[in-house]
Design a protein around this motif. Structure first.
Motif, PDB file in Angstrom:
ATOM      1  N   SER A 155       0.849  -1.192   0.000  1.00  0.00           N
ATOM      2  CA  SER A 155       0.000   0.000   0.000  1.00  0.00           C
ATOM      3  C   SER A 155       0.885   1.244   0.000  1.00  0.00           C
ATOM      4  CB  SER A 155      -0.908  -0.008   1.240  1.00  0.00           C
ATOM      5  OG  SER A 155      -1.671   1.175   1.323  1.00  0.00           O
ATOM      6  N   VAL A 156       0.392   2.315  -0.625  1.00  0.00           N
ATOM      7  CA  VAL A 156       1.117   3.585  -0.601  1.00  0.00           C
ATOM      8  C   VAL A 156       1.076   4.182   0.795  1.00  0.00           C
ATOM      9  CG1 VAL A 156       1.203   5.930  -1.534  1.00  0.00           C
ATOM     10  CG2 VAL A 156       0.683   4.001  -3.043  1.00  0.00           C
ATOM     11  N   GLU A 157      -0.063   4.064   1.467  1.00  0.00           N
ATOM     12  CA  GLU A 157      -0.214   4.561   2.834  1.00  0.00           C
ATOM     13  C   GLU A 157      -0.788   3.454   3.705  1.00  0.00           C
ATOM     14  OE1 GLU A 157      -2.655   8.029   2.544  1.00  0.00           O
ATOM     15  OE2 GLU A 157      -1.018   9.281   1.804  1.00  0.00           O
ATOM     16  N   PRO A 159      -3.118   1.191   5.719  1.00  0.00           N
ATOM     17  CA  PRO A 159      -4.574   1.001   5.610  1.00  0.00           C
ATOM     18  C   PRO A 159      -5.284   1.199   6.940  1.00  0.00           C
ATOM     19  CG  PRO A 159      -3.445  -1.111   5.647  1.00  0.00           C
ATOM     20  CD  PRO A 159      -2.363  -0.077   5.601  1.00  0.00           C
ATOM     21  N   ASP A 160      -6.564   1.515   6.855  1.00  0.00           N
ATOM     22  CA  ASP A 160      -7.409   1.669   8.032  1.00  0.00           C
ATOM     23  C   ASP A 160      -8.139   0.367   8.329  1.00  0.00           C
ATOM     24  OD1 ASP A 160      -6.765   4.404   8.274  1.00  0.00           O
ATOM     25  OD2 ASP A 160      -8.266   4.928   6.770  1.00  0.00           O
ATOM     26  N   PRO A 161      -8.491   0.134   9.599  1.00  0.00           N
ATOM     27  CA  PRO A 161      -9.269  -1.065   9.943  1.00  0.00           C
ATOM     28  C   PRO A 161     -10.665  -1.006   9.325  1.00  0.00           C
ATOM     29  CG  PRO A 161      -9.056   0.414  11.838  1.00  0.00           C
ATOM     30  CD  PRO A 161      -8.184   0.976  10.749  1.00  0.00           C
ATOM     31  N   PRO A 162     -11.322  -2.196   9.207  1.00  0.00           N
ATOM     32  CA  PRO A 162     -10.887  -3.507   9.705  1.00  0.00           C
ATOM     33  C   PRO A 162      -9.798  -4.119   8.839  1.00  0.00           C
ATOM     34  CG  PRO A 162     -12.940  -3.739   8.511  1.00  0.00           C
ATOM     35  CD  PRO A 162     -12.652  -2.270   8.557  1.00  0.00           C
ATOM     36  N   LEU A 163      -8.879  -4.844   9.503  1.00  0.00           N
ATOM     37  CA  LEU A 163      -7.772  -5.463   8.800  1.00  0.00           C
ATOM     38  C   LEU A 163      -7.706  -6.947   9.137  1.00  0.00           C
ATOM     39  CD1 LEU A 163      -5.015  -2.768   9.442  1.00  0.00           C
ATOM     40  CD2 LEU A 163      -6.372  -3.078   7.376  1.00  0.00           C
ATOM     41  N   PRO A 164      -7.117  -7.745   8.256  1.00  0.00           N
ATOM     42  CA  PRO A 164      -6.938  -9.170   8.551  1.00  0.00           C
ATOM     43  C   PRO A 164      -6.059  -9.348   9.788  1.00  0.00           C
ATOM     44  CG  PRO A 164      -6.550  -8.708   6.228  1.00  0.00           C
ATOM     45  CD  PRO A 164      -6.640  -7.387   6.905  1.00  0.00           C
ATOM     46  N   PRO A 165      -6.287 -10.391  10.566  1.00  0.00           N
ATOM     47  CA  PRO A 165      -5.512 -10.584  11.803  1.00  0.00           C
ATOM     48  C   PRO A 165      -4.063 -10.959  11.558  1.00  0.00           C
ATOM     49  CG  PRO A 165      -6.982 -12.449  11.415  1.00  0.00           C
ATOM     50  CD  PRO A 165      -7.335 -11.412  10.396  1.00  0.00           C
ATOM     51  N   ASP A 166      -3.771 -11.662  10.475  1.00  0.00           N
ATOM     52  CA  ASP A 166      -2.414 -12.125  10.189  1.00  0.00           C
ATOM     53  C   ASP A 166      -1.892 -11.359   8.983  1.00  0.00           C
ATOM     54  OD1 ASP A 166      -0.071 -13.500  10.150  1.00  0.00           O
ATOM     55  OD2 ASP A 166      -0.934 -15.461   9.662  1.00  0.00           O
ATOM     56  N   LEU A 167      -1.364 -10.155   9.254  1.00  0.00           N
ATOM     57  CA  LEU A 167      -1.091  -9.203   8.174  1.00  0.00           C
ATOM     58  C   LEU A 167       0.255  -8.518   8.353  1.00  0.00           C
ATOM     59  CD1 LEU A 167      -2.132  -7.464   5.705  1.00  0.00           C
ATOM     60  CD2 LEU A 167      -3.015  -5.871   7.427  1.00  0.00           C
ATOM     61  N   THR A 168       1.003  -8.406   7.255  1.00  0.00           N
ATOM     62  CA  THR A 168       2.181  -7.553   7.153  1.00  0.00           C
ATOM     63  C   THR A 168       1.906  -6.503   6.093  1.00  0.00           C
ATOM     64  OG1 THR A 168       3.718  -9.327   7.766  1.00  0.00           O
ATOM     65  CG2 THR A 168       4.639  -7.446   6.577  1.00  0.00           C
ATOM     66  N   VAL A 169       2.178  -5.236   6.393  1.00  0.00           N
ATOM     67  CA  VAL A 169       1.935  -4.144   5.449  1.00  0.00           C
ATOM     68  C   VAL A 169       3.270  -3.645   4.904  1.00  0.00           C
ATOM     69  CG1 VAL A 169       1.005  -1.825   5.123  1.00  0.00           C
ATOM     70  CG2 VAL A 169      -0.197  -3.457   6.594  1.00  0.00           C
ATOM     71  N   LEU A 170       3.389  -3.586   3.592  1.00  0.00           N
ATOM     72  CA  LEU A 170       4.553  -3.017   2.927  1.00  0.00           C
ATOM     73  C   LEU A 170       4.164  -1.651   2.363  1.00  0.00           C
ATOM     74  CD1 LEU A 170       5.810  -6.113   0.862  1.00  0.00           C
ATOM     75  CD2 LEU A 170       6.466  -5.426   3.176  1.00  0.00           C
ATOM     76  N   LEU A 171       4.759  -0.593   2.871  1.00  0.00           N
ATOM     77  CA  LEU A 171       4.468   0.747   2.388  1.00  0.00           C
ATOM     78  C   LEU A 171       5.399   1.040   1.219  1.00  0.00           C
ATOM     79  CD1 LEU A 171       3.944   2.670   5.749  1.00  0.00           C
ATOM     80  CD2 LEU A 171       2.229   1.648   4.233  1.00  0.00           C
ATOM     81  N   GLU A 172       4.881   0.868   0.018  1.00  0.00           N
ATOM     82  CA  GLU A 172       5.663   1.033  -1.198  1.00  0.00           C
ATOM     83  C   GLU A 172       4.810   1.671  -2.281  1.00  0.00           C
ATOM     84  OE1 GLU A 172       8.597  -2.866  -0.850  1.00  0.00           O
ATOM     85  OE2 GLU A 172       6.788  -2.998  -2.071  1.00  0.00           O
ATOM     86  N   ARG A 173       5.470   2.365  -3.165  1.00  0.00           N
ATOM     87  CA  ARG A 173       4.801   2.980  -4.310  1.00  0.00           C
ATOM     88  C   ARG A 173       5.520   2.549  -5.596  1.00  0.00           C
ATOM     89  NH1 ARG A 173       2.247   8.354  -4.933  1.00  0.00           N
ATOM     90  NH2 ARG A 173       2.992   8.912  -2.857  1.00  0.00           N
ATOM     91  N   GLY A 174       4.757   2.148  -6.621  1.00  0.00           N
ATOM     92  CA  GLY A 174       5.347   1.738  -7.876  1.00  0.00           C
ATOM     93  C   GLY A 174       5.854   2.922  -8.671  1.00  0.00           C
ATOM     94  N   PRO A 175       6.457   2.690  -9.829  1.00  0.00           N
ATOM     95  CA  PRO A 175       6.584   1.401 -10.514  1.00  0.00           C
ATOM     96  C   PRO A 175       7.586   0.476  -9.836  1.00  0.00           C
ATOM     97  CG  PRO A 175       7.728   3.104 -11.738  1.00  0.00           C
ATOM     98  CD  PRO A 175       7.013   3.795 -10.630  1.00  0.00           C
ATOM     99  N   PHE A 176       7.413  -0.839 -10.096  1.00  0.00           N
ATOM    100  CA  PHE A 176       8.233  -1.850  -9.462  1.00  0.00           C
ATOM    101  C   PHE A 176       9.112  -2.537 -10.508  1.00  0.00           C
ATOM    102  CE2 PHE A 176       4.314  -1.416  -7.013  1.00  0.00           C
ATOM    103  CZ  PHE A 176       4.835  -1.090  -5.763  1.00  0.00           C
TER     104      PHE A 176
END
Length: 243
Positions: A155-157, A159-176
């Motif tokens: 995600s670029v920013e 995320p807001d809840p509700p969120l999955p319980p088993d979650l890792t967030v990568l703050l990244e912006r493309g291009p990749f």
């Protein structure tokens, strides 16, 4: 001066604004939804924020003397695309939709098309145990009920809840890049990719890496453009249509 309003926020929208400001006799305004704190600003005039639905957009078109409306939003931005079609029709403003072409599977791909994020969430436990989600932060709530799968969401920013319980967030912006995507798949031990059919080249390396590794890919199919709207697939086609 003929006033062109671009509903933007995409790479193509920025490219289109840059092309149109070079044409004589055009005033170019880009409208951004304002969901990203530090957006990449396009050339020309810029406004940020919503219009207040189709009626509000129609009022804006009329008040600002818009000659042509171009919907260059994300292919999954159904609400604004629907509002654009209704607003343009109500004030008789020509409307053009710029939609990057859909992705097409090639030999070696193991794609599993679904109609919605909810359907993707339901399918995940049958396909893998560590899934890379590249569906955007606004749809993560659809995966809140997923169990037995570790989710890595890009995600670029945050995320807001509700969120999955088993979650890792990568703050990244493309291009990749291919090497960058390979590193992500390796570091997080990804065995399943979940994506929307956004099209375009900026995020295709993840598809290539999944193909290299022989991994399944859950692809959420894009919605159709509103009925009666002329659709073009490239910035050049959009510029030609305006000319």
């Amino acid at each position: 001066m003929k006033h062109v309003l671009i509903l933007g926020g995409t790479t193509e929208a920025r490219q289109l604004a840059a092309a149109l400001v070079e044409l004589p006799g055009l005033r170019v305004t880009s409208s951004l939804a304002g969901r990203v704190a530090e957006p990449r600003l396009p050339a020309g005039e810029v406004r940020v924020g919503g219009f207040g639905g189709a009626a509000g957009l129609a009022d804006w078109l009329r008040e600002h003397g818009v000659h042509t409306l171009i919907d260059a939003t994300h292919p999954f931005a159904q609400v604004i695309s629907r509002n654009a079609a209704q607003a343009a029709a109500s004030v008789h403003t020509p409307l053009l939709a710029l939609r990057r072409p859909s992705w097409v599977p090639v030999p070696g791909d193991d794609w599993h098309p679904v109609e919605s994020l909810a359907a993707a969430a339901e399918l995940l436990p049958r396909l893998g145990r560590r899934a890379l989600l590249t569906t955007g932060r606004l749809g993560l709530g659809e995966f809140a009920g997923v169990r037995g799968v570790h989710l890595v969401a890009r995600s670029v920013e945050h995320p807001d809840p509700p969120l999955p319980p088993d979650l890792t967030v990568l703050l990244e912006r493309g291009p990749f890049t291919l090497d960058g995507e390979r590193a992500v798949f390796r570091e997080h031990r990804i065995d399943l990719l979940v994506t929307k059919d956004s099209g375009g080249a900026a995020t295709t390396p993840k598809l290539a890496v999944a193909r290299e590794l022989g991994l399944p890919v859950v692809v959420v199919q894009r919605p159709a453009a509103p009925e009666g709207v002329r659709v073009v697939g490239t910035v050049a086609e959009a510029v030609a249509a305006l000319r």
